[in-house]
Structure formats: C-alpha cells, structure tokens
Design a protein around this motif. Structure first.
Motif, PDB file in Angstrom:
ATOM      1  N   ALA A 195       0.846  -1.204   0.000  1.00  0.00           N
ATOM      2  CA  ALA A 195       0.000   0.000   0.000  1.00  0.00           C
ATOM      3  C   ALA A 195       0.879   1.251   0.000  1.00  0.00           C
ATOM      4  CB  ALA A 195      -0.897  -0.011   1.236  1.00  0.00           C
ATOM      5  N   GLY A 220       3.066   7.474   3.022  1.00  0.00           N
ATOM      6  CA  GLY A 220       3.796   8.719   2.792  1.00  0.00           C
ATOM      7  C   GLY A 220       4.237   9.366   4.099  1.00  0.00           C
ATOM      8  N   HIS A 256       6.455  10.025  10.334  1.00  0.00           N
ATOM      9  CA  HIS A 256       5.769   8.933  11.033  1.00  0.00           C
ATOM     10  C   HIS A 256       6.699   7.817  11.507  1.00  0.00           C
ATOM     11  CE1 HIS A 256       2.039  10.802   9.992  1.00  0.00           C
ATOM     12  NE2 HIS A 256       2.226  10.677   8.701  1.00  0.00           N
ATOM     13  N   ASP A 287      -6.063   8.313  -3.907  1.00  0.00           N
ATOM     14  CA  ASP A 287      -6.650   8.033  -2.577  1.00  0.00           C
ATOM     15  C   ASP A 287      -7.639   9.142  -2.248  1.00  0.00           C
ATOM     16  OD1 ASP A 287      -4.225   9.537  -2.467  1.00  0.00           O
ATOM     17  OD2 ASP A 287      -4.055   9.216  -0.307  1.00  0.00           O
ATOM     18  N   SER A 345     -11.019   0.720   1.589  1.00  0.00           N
ATOM     19  CA  SER A 345     -10.008   1.186   2.537  1.00  0.00           C
ATOM     20  C   SER A 345     -10.585   2.300   3.379  1.00  0.00           C
ATOM     21  CB  SER A 345      -8.779   1.700   1.760  1.00  0.00           C
ATOM     22  OG  SER A 345      -7.825   2.257   2.637  1.00  0.00           O
ATOM     23  N   GLY A 350      -6.304  -2.884   5.135  1.00  0.00           N
ATOM     24  CA  GLY A 350      -6.695  -2.626   6.517  1.00  0.00           C
ATOM     25  C   GLY A 350      -6.532  -3.867   7.372  1.00  0.00           C
ATOM     26  N   ILE A 398      -4.613  -6.431   7.072  1.00  0.00           N
ATOM     27  CA  ILE A 398      -4.218  -7.692   6.420  1.00  0.00           C
ATOM     28  C   ILE A 398      -2.732  -7.898   6.682  1.00  0.00           C
ATOM     29  CG2 ILE A 398      -3.973  -8.859   4.179  1.00  0.00           C
ATOM     30  CD1 ILE A 398      -6.519  -7.074   3.395  1.00  0.00           C
ATOM     31  N   ARG A 399      -2.389  -9.004   7.294  1.00  0.00           N
ATOM     32  CA  ARG A 399      -1.017  -9.230   7.734  1.00  0.00           C
ATOM     33  C   ARG A 399      -0.407 -10.518   7.215  1.00  0.00           C
ATOM     34  NH1 ARG A 399      -1.663  -4.786   8.064  1.00  0.00           N
ATOM     35  NH2 ARG A 399      -1.931  -3.451   9.856  1.00  0.00           N
ATOM     36  N   GLY A 434      -0.173  -2.325   4.168  1.00  0.00           N
ATOM     37  CA  GLY A 434       0.521  -1.066   4.407  1.00  0.00           C
ATOM     38  C   GLY A 434       1.638  -1.154   5.422  1.00  0.00           C
ATOM     39  N   ARG A 435       1.290  -1.012   6.697  1.00  0.00           N
ATOM     40  CA  ARG A 435       2.301  -0.851   7.762  1.00  0.00           C
ATOM     41  C   ARG A 435       3.353  -1.960   7.773  1.00  0.00           C
ATOM     42  NH1 ARG A 435      -2.914   0.768   9.649  1.00  0.00           N
ATOM     43  NH2 ARG A 435      -3.003   2.827  10.634  1.00  0.00           N
ATOM     44  N   PRO A 436       2.999  -3.237   7.584  1.00  0.00           N
ATOM     45  CA  PRO A 436       4.053  -4.274   7.643  1.00  0.00           C
ATOM     46  C   PRO A 436       5.138  -4.114   6.579  1.00  0.00           C
ATOM     47  CG  PRO A 436       1.902  -5.264   7.927  1.00  0.00           C
ATOM     48  CD  PRO A 436       1.672  -3.837   7.506  1.00  0.00           C
TER      49      PRO A 436
HETATM   50  C1  LIG Z   1       1.953   6.387   8.239  1.00  0.00           C
HETATM   51  C2  LIG Z   1       0.957   6.141   7.158  1.00  0.00           C
HETATM   52  C3  LIG Z   1       1.000   6.923   6.013  1.00  0.00           C
HETATM   53  C4  LIG Z   1       0.101   6.680   4.973  1.00  0.00           C
HETATM   54  N1  LIG Z   1       0.191   7.424   3.820  1.00  0.00           N
HETATM   55  C5  LIG Z   1      -0.654   7.166   2.791  1.00  0.00           C
HETATM   56  C6  LIG Z   1      -0.534   7.862   1.558  1.00  0.00           C
HETATM   57  O1  LIG Z   1       0.332   8.719   1.386  1.00  0.00           O
HETATM   58  N2  LIG Z   1      -1.413   7.564   0.556  1.00  0.00           N
HETATM   59  C7  LIG Z   1      -2.386   6.616   0.714  1.00  0.00           C
HETATM   60  O2  LIG Z   1      -3.159   6.360  -0.207  1.00  0.00           O
HETATM   61  N3  LIG Z   1      -2.500   5.926   1.864  1.00  0.00           N
HETATM   62  C8  LIG Z   1      -1.670   6.172   2.904  1.00  0.00           C
HETATM   63  N4  LIG Z   1      -1.785   5.449   4.052  1.00  0.00           N
HETATM   64  C9  LIG Z   1      -2.819   4.393   4.152  1.00  0.00           C
HETATM   65  C10 LIG Z   1      -2.313   3.051   3.629  1.00  0.00           C
HETATM   66  O3  LIG Z   1      -2.108   3.064   2.245  1.00  0.00           O
HETATM   67  C11 LIG Z   1      -3.334   1.913   3.927  1.00  0.00           C
HETATM   68  O4  LIG Z   1      -4.572   2.269   3.374  1.00  0.00           O
HETATM   69  C12 LIG Z   1      -3.490   1.686   5.421  1.00  0.00           C
HETATM   70  O5  LIG Z   1      -2.241   1.749   6.058  1.00  0.00           O
HETATM   71  C13 LIG Z   1      -4.244   0.387   5.765  1.00  0.00           C
HETATM   72  O6  LIG Z   1      -3.504  -0.746   5.652  1.00  0.00           O
HETATM   73  P1  LIG Z   1      -2.625  -1.461   6.843  1.00  0.00           P
HETATM   74  O7  LIG Z   1      -3.531  -1.760   8.001  1.00  0.00           O
HETATM   75  O8  LIG Z   1      -2.139  -2.690   6.152  1.00  0.00           O
HETATM   76  O9  LIG Z   1      -1.561  -0.508   7.228  1.00  0.00           O
HETATM   77  C14 LIG Z   1      -0.896   5.661   5.103  1.00  0.00           C
HETATM   78  C15 LIG Z   1      -0.917   4.881   6.264  1.00  0.00           C
HETATM   79  C16 LIG Z   1      -0.003   5.093   7.275  1.00  0.00           C
HETATM   80  C17 LIG Z   1      -0.039   4.210   8.490  1.00  0.00           C
END
Ligand SMILES: Cc1cc2nc3c(=O)[nH]c(=O)nc-3n(C[C@H](O)[C@H](O)[C@H](O)COP(=O)(O)O)c2cc1C
Length: 338
Positions: free
Chosen positions: A86, A89, A94, A174, A234, A268, A270-271, A290-292
């Motif tokens: 994902a 940014g 962060h 997004d 999302s 959201g 998914i790990r 995303g985060r992982p």
């Molecule tokens: C620190 C951080 C920055 C993010 N920056 C963006 C971004 O720039 N553009 C975007 O579409 N989503 C951004 N997201 C959202 C992620 O793309 C994703 O939708 C979200 O983290 C959910 O997935 P996860 O639970 O696997 O992390 C960001 C999420 C986090 C935690």
C-alpha cells in the motif's frame, strides 16, 4: 536475511512512534499520529485487524491433488500473489530518520518487483515525493502504481501524464485523503470529487485508474459510474475518520454490488496469507498491505520487502492446499467458518 532478523533490525531502525510489534494490530500505537496509529479513539485500525481474526477457515483435504497456483492477472500483467504494498507517505514524520519518501520507495518498489508483485507509492505536497516514486517505478519497468492525492482535477491529470511518461502500469487516487487535515491548508489543497470530476480524470488516460478509499456500496457504484478500473476498499488504516466499520465488514456487500464489473482491492489489518485467503473468499480480487511493508523495509530494505512478500505468499499457498483451492478462483465463501 530471515523474517526474524528483519523484525529485530526494524525495532532498532524505527523512530520512536512505531515499535515494529510482532502483531501489527494498532494496540500499542493506537492514536499515535505522527506515527502509524489512527485518528480519534484509534479504534478503526484495531477493528480492521480484529474483524479479520474473527473469521475462521474450514479445513478440508479431500480433493484432487494439483499444484497450487497463487498467481493473479491484473492490469494486463501476471503477478505471483494477489498482494500489493500500500502507499505510505511522510516517512520521516511517522517513522523516523532512516528513510524519506524517496529512499523508502526506491527500496519498496524494487523489492516488490523482485518478489513478483508491485508497490503502490504515495504522493505529497513536495513534488519530489511523487517525482521520486515515478523514477523508482520507471526503473522497475513500470511495475508500480503511483497514487495521487485528490488535488484539483487539472493537477491530478498532470500527474497522470507524468505517470504515463514513466510507463507506470496503472494509477490510483486516494480519494479519502480529502479528509487529511495536513493537506487542507496548503497552496493546492485536496478536496472531494464529484462523479463527473472523477470521470474526467479516468477519461484523461488509457491507464487503469484505481479509486482508493471506498467504504460503501454507494461509493463503489459511483466509482464504477466514473469509469474506474478498480477500487480499494479502505478506511486509510483508520487515519481519516474515526468510528468507521472495518474494511472486511463492508467487503461482502460491495463485492455483491460491483464484483466482476470492476476489480476489488482491499486493505486494513491484512497481515498474513491467511488474511489474504479470507478476503479473497469474501469477494476481493487482491489486497494491499501497508504498515508491515514499512517494518520490512526499515528492517531489511528491498530484501525485507521480498522476504515479507514470500512469507505472505507461502502462507496463502499453504492455506489453499488445506482447503481444496488449487487456484485463486477456487477460493470461495464455503471455505470460511463465519
Ligand atoms: C503512516 C501512514 C502513512 C500513509 N500514507 C498514505 C498515503 O500517502 N497515501 C495513501 O493512499 N494511503 C496512505 N496510508 C494508508 C495506507 O495506504 C493503507 O490504506 C493503510 O495503512 C491500511 O492498511 P494497513 O492496516 O495494512 O496498514 C498511510 C498509512 C499510514 C499508516
């Protein structure tokens, strides 16, 4: 490098906000923004994760033995797994000093390509963020999806043209980032888009356009009407609105409404490959994680992204082998214990 080593390195390399927890579930970082937490009460991030864990998988190994095929075709290309990184940014803000958005995307895009999948990349107020992401995607032969913030329509179209020049295989926007306070009081603020404006955007390019940040059947139908190639179900990891449902809770209704007519991605919480299996059984075509991936890149650079992807891919293949799914299209709701 092992996954264990990557996690240990990540714990050393992350700034103070993310602990690179064994379970990335939003408990420790709950409301930490700056940091990887969520808005308001912080419950949405936790709910995304928890609702997936409530779903169980039906074991059944009486079926004809064939090799398991985890590959998926999207954007006219074949990927090893239905898994994408994902867009994330504002890395320094962060996650600390180790990476800025440009160096993070260099590692992430290359690692995902090496693993047989692709990364979505982010966008920012500083044009170098988007430009840097495009350079990484171009270097990867176009295997990546630049994700553009919902700036005004002309700027979005200009950024799509830049993505075309970089040979990107698709673009995303997004749309839910119109709720990010940080992007409101800037020279080119983000804003919601009407169906007509979204259509103008999708019609300005031959590239597939993915609309990220859909949480309702109505939203999905509007994206379809606007000509989107696909949606990402999302809630931005809980970072744009508190008290939304978990993404997996809204997936079945959205899949019933638009499945087969547009591609459905979901993110959201998914790990693991087991989580991937669950959402595919509920109607998703592919997932974003995303985060992982941040943890993986902070702990092991491009190799970290490869190792984490392989881990998820192996878990998915193992789950398919224990449920009678030889290929992704065999995965269905009957394989879940709901
Ligand atoms: C620190 C951080 C920055 C993010 N920056 C963006 C971004 O720039 N553009 C975007 O579409 N989503 C951004 N997201 C959202 C992620 O793309 C994703 O939708 C979200 O983290 C959910 O997935 P996860 O639970 O696997 O992390 C960001 C999420 C986090 C935690």
């Amino acid at each position: 490098m092992t996954y264990q080593e990557i996690m240990e390195n990540a714990r050393k390399n992350m700034g103070g906000f993310c602990n690179a927890c064994k379970e990335c579930n939003g408990v420790v970082c709950k409301t930490k923004i700056p940091g990887p937490g969520a808005k308001g009460t912080g419950e949405v991030f936790q709910r995304n994760y928890a609702k997936l864990q409530e779903i169980k998988i039906n074991l059944d190994t009486i079926f004809e033995d064939e090799p398991v095929d985890t590959s998926v075709e999207l954007f006219g290309k074949k990927f090893r797994y239905p898994v994408f990184a994902a867009p994330i940014g504002a890395m320094k803000l962060h996650y600390g000093e180790m990476h800025d958005d440009i160096t993070y995307n260099v590692e992430l895009v290359a690692g995902c390509k090496d693993a047989g999948i692709a990364a979505f990349t982010g966008d920012g107020i500083n044009p170098q963020v988007y430009g840097g992401a495009l350079q990484s995607i171009k270097a990867a032969g176009g295997i990546g999806v630049p994700t553009i913030k919902p700036w005004d329509v002309e700027l979005v179209k200009e950024k799509i043209r830049q993505a075309e020049e970089a040979d990107a295989m698709a673009v995303a926007t997004d749309i839910d980032a119109s709720g990010l306070a940080l992007l409101k009081n800037v020279p080119t603020p983000v804003s919601p888009k009407s169906v007509a404006e979204l259509r103008e955007i999708t019609q300005s390019t031959k590239l597939p356009v993915i609309v990220k940040g859909i949480m309702t059947v109505r939203g999905a139908l509007k994206a379809l009407e606007a000509g989107a190639y696909g949606i990402v179900i999302s809630n931005h990891g809980g970072r744009v609105l508190d008290q939304t449902p978990a993404t997996v809770e809204v997936l079945p209704a959205i899949a019933q409404a638009v499945g087969g007519r547009m591609k459905i991605f979901i993110d959201g919480g998914i790990r693991t490959g087991l989580d991937v299996f669950k959402v595919l059984a509920l109607g998703a075509d592919a997932v974003l994680i995303g985060r992982p991936y941040v943890t993986a890149v902070y702990g092991g650079g491009a190799e970290g992204a490869v190792v984490y992807t392989q881990k998820v891919g192996i878990e998915l293949a193992e789950t398919m082998a224990m449920t009678g799914a030889n290929k992704l299209s065999d995965i269905n709701k009957e394989m879940l214990y709901l």
